[in-house]
Design a protein around this motif. Sequence first.
Motif, PDB file in Angstrom:
ATOM      1  N   PRO A 123     -31.827  -5.884  -1.049  1.00 11.52           N
ATOM      2  CA  PRO A 123     -32.418  -4.864  -0.996  1.00 11.52           C
ATOM      3  C   PRO A 123     -31.107  -3.472  -1.380  1.00 11.52           C
ATOM      4  O   PRO A 123     -31.479  -2.513  -2.194  1.00 11.52           O
ATOM      5  CB  PRO A 123     -33.056  -4.001   0.093  1.00 11.52           C
ATOM      6  CG  PRO A 123     -32.452  -5.216   0.859  1.00 11.52           C
ATOM      7  CD  PRO A 123     -32.241  -5.973  -0.033  1.00 11.52           C
ATOM      8  N   TYR A 124     -29.917  -4.024  -0.651  1.00  6.50           N
ATOM      9  CA  TYR A 124     -28.707  -2.897  -1.442  1.00  6.50           C
ATOM     10  C   TYR A 124     -28.354  -2.722  -3.094  1.00  6.50           C
ATOM     11  O   TYR A 124     -27.741  -2.025  -3.595  1.00  6.50           O
ATOM     12  CB  TYR A 124     -27.665  -3.890  -0.952  1.00  6.50           C
ATOM     13  CG  TYR A 124     -27.344  -3.135   0.805  1.00  6.50           C
ATOM     14  CD1 TYR A 124     -28.883  -2.227   1.255  1.00  6.50           C
ATOM     15  CD2 TYR A 124     -26.717  -3.706   1.703  1.00  6.50           C
ATOM     16  CE1 TYR A 124     -28.400  -2.131   2.826  1.00  6.50           C
ATOM     17  CE2 TYR A 124     -26.792  -3.320   2.698  1.00  6.50           C
ATOM     18  CZ  TYR A 124     -27.550  -2.687   3.741  1.00  6.50           C
ATOM     19  OH  TYR A 124     -27.826  -3.005   5.249  1.00  6.50           O
ATOM     20  N   LEU A 125     -28.975  -4.102  -3.724  1.00  5.46           N
ATOM     21  CA  LEU A 125     -29.539  -4.515  -5.427  1.00  5.46           C
ATOM     22  C   LEU A 125     -29.497  -3.000  -6.166  1.00  5.46           C
ATOM     23  O   LEU A 125     -29.644  -2.648  -7.246  1.00  5.46           O
ATOM     24  CB  LEU A 125     -29.439  -5.593  -5.442  1.00  5.46           C
ATOM     25  CG  LEU A 125     -29.021  -6.484  -5.382  1.00  5.46           C
ATOM     26  CD1 LEU A 125     -29.799  -7.637  -5.527  1.00  5.46           C
ATOM     27  CD2 LEU A 125     -27.256  -6.815  -6.152  1.00  5.46           C
ATOM     28  N   ALA A 126     -30.217  -2.160  -5.450  1.00  4.40           N
ATOM     29  CA  ALA A 126     -30.772  -1.027  -5.657  1.00  4.40           C
ATOM     30  C   ALA A 126     -30.178   0.355  -6.490  1.00  4.40           C
ATOM     31  O   ALA A 126     -30.261   0.837  -7.452  1.00  4.40           O
ATOM     32  CB  ALA A 126     -31.817  -0.016  -4.763  1.00  4.40           C
ATOM     33  N   LEU A 127     -28.493   0.636  -5.646  1.00  2.00           N
ATOM     34  CA  LEU A 127     -27.509   1.234  -5.773  1.00  2.00           C
ATOM     35  C   LEU A 127     -26.852   1.411  -7.094  1.00  2.00           C
ATOM     36  O   LEU A 127     -27.073   1.771  -7.568  1.00  2.00           O
ATOM     37  CB  LEU A 127     -26.370   1.385  -4.929  1.00  2.00           C
ATOM     38  CG  LEU A 127     -27.242   1.766  -3.397  1.00  2.00           C
ATOM     39  CD1 LEU A 127     -26.441   1.660  -1.683  1.00  2.00           C
ATOM     40  CD2 LEU A 127     -27.215   3.626  -3.770  1.00  2.00           C
ATOM     41  N   PRO A 128     -26.539  -0.503  -7.143  1.00  2.00           N
ATOM     42  CA  PRO A 128     -25.373  -0.344  -8.893  1.00  2.00           C
ATOM     43  C   PRO A 128     -26.175  -0.556  -9.898  1.00  2.00           C
ATOM     44  O   PRO A 128     -26.082   0.243 -10.953  1.00  2.00           O
ATOM     45  CB  PRO A 128     -25.510  -1.707  -8.075  1.00  2.00           C
ATOM     46  CG  PRO A 128     -25.970  -2.587  -6.882  1.00  2.00           C
ATOM     47  CD  PRO A 128     -26.547  -1.018  -6.235  1.00  2.00           C
ATOM     48  N   ILE A 129     -27.661  -1.248  -9.646  1.00  2.00           N
ATOM     49  CA  ILE A 129     -29.099  -1.306 -10.482  1.00  2.00           C
ATOM     50  C   ILE A 129     -28.813   0.108 -11.125  1.00  2.00           C
ATOM     51  O   ILE A 129     -28.847   1.079 -12.441  1.00  2.00           O
ATOM     52  CB  ILE A 129     -29.935  -2.467 -10.133  1.00  2.00           C
ATOM     53  CG1 ILE A 129     -29.364  -3.850 -10.381  1.00  2.00           C
ATOM     54  CG2 ILE A 129     -31.757  -1.790 -11.504  1.00  2.00           C
ATOM     55  CD1 ILE A 129     -30.572  -4.740  -9.871  1.00  2.00           C
TER      56      ILE A 129
END
Length: 171
Positions: free
Chosen positions: A128-134
Amino acid sequence: MGRAERWFVEANRAVVALALAAIFVIVFANVVLRYGFGWSLSWAEETARFLMVFGAFAGAGLALREGRLVEIDLFVALLPRRLRLALRWATVLAMGGFMAALLWLGIAFVEFGWSKETMATQIPRGVPYLALPIGAALFLVHLLLFAARYVQEGYLFADLPEEPAAAPEAR
C-alpha cells in the motif's frame, strides 16, 4: 494534446476510476454482509482505505491538469503578465521539487515497510505504501507534459463551453 499524452491521461483516469469502483464494491458488499447476514469481510476496511489513498495520489496529476487543485491566485492575478508567468514557472518548479522528493522518500518508505505485514490482509506494508511513489511519478509525468499549458492557465476543461442555459418555461 498529442496521442501519447491523451493515452496517458485516459489510462490514468481508468486506474483512478477502477480504484473508486473497487472501493464502492468492497464497502457496499461489506455493509450488505454485515447488516444483512451478520458477517463481514475482515479485510474490507483496510483494503478500501488503501485504495482510497492510492486513488487520491494517482488522481493528483489529473486534478492539476483539470485545474481542480486549490489555488489562491487573488494577488497573482493582479500582477503584470510577465511577473505572473514567472511566478507560475516558479510554482511548477516547486511542485516538481516536492513531487521528486516525495518519489524519492516514497521509495525509501516502501523499502522500509516491505518487511512488515498489514493487520487484516497480511500483505507487506510496502504494497500500500507504493501509492506514494506511484502517485508522485504520475504527477511528475503530468507536470512535465502539462507545465507550459499550466503556466498559460490552459487547463483541460478551460476551453469547454459552460452548461447551456435552461430553456425558459412555457407559460
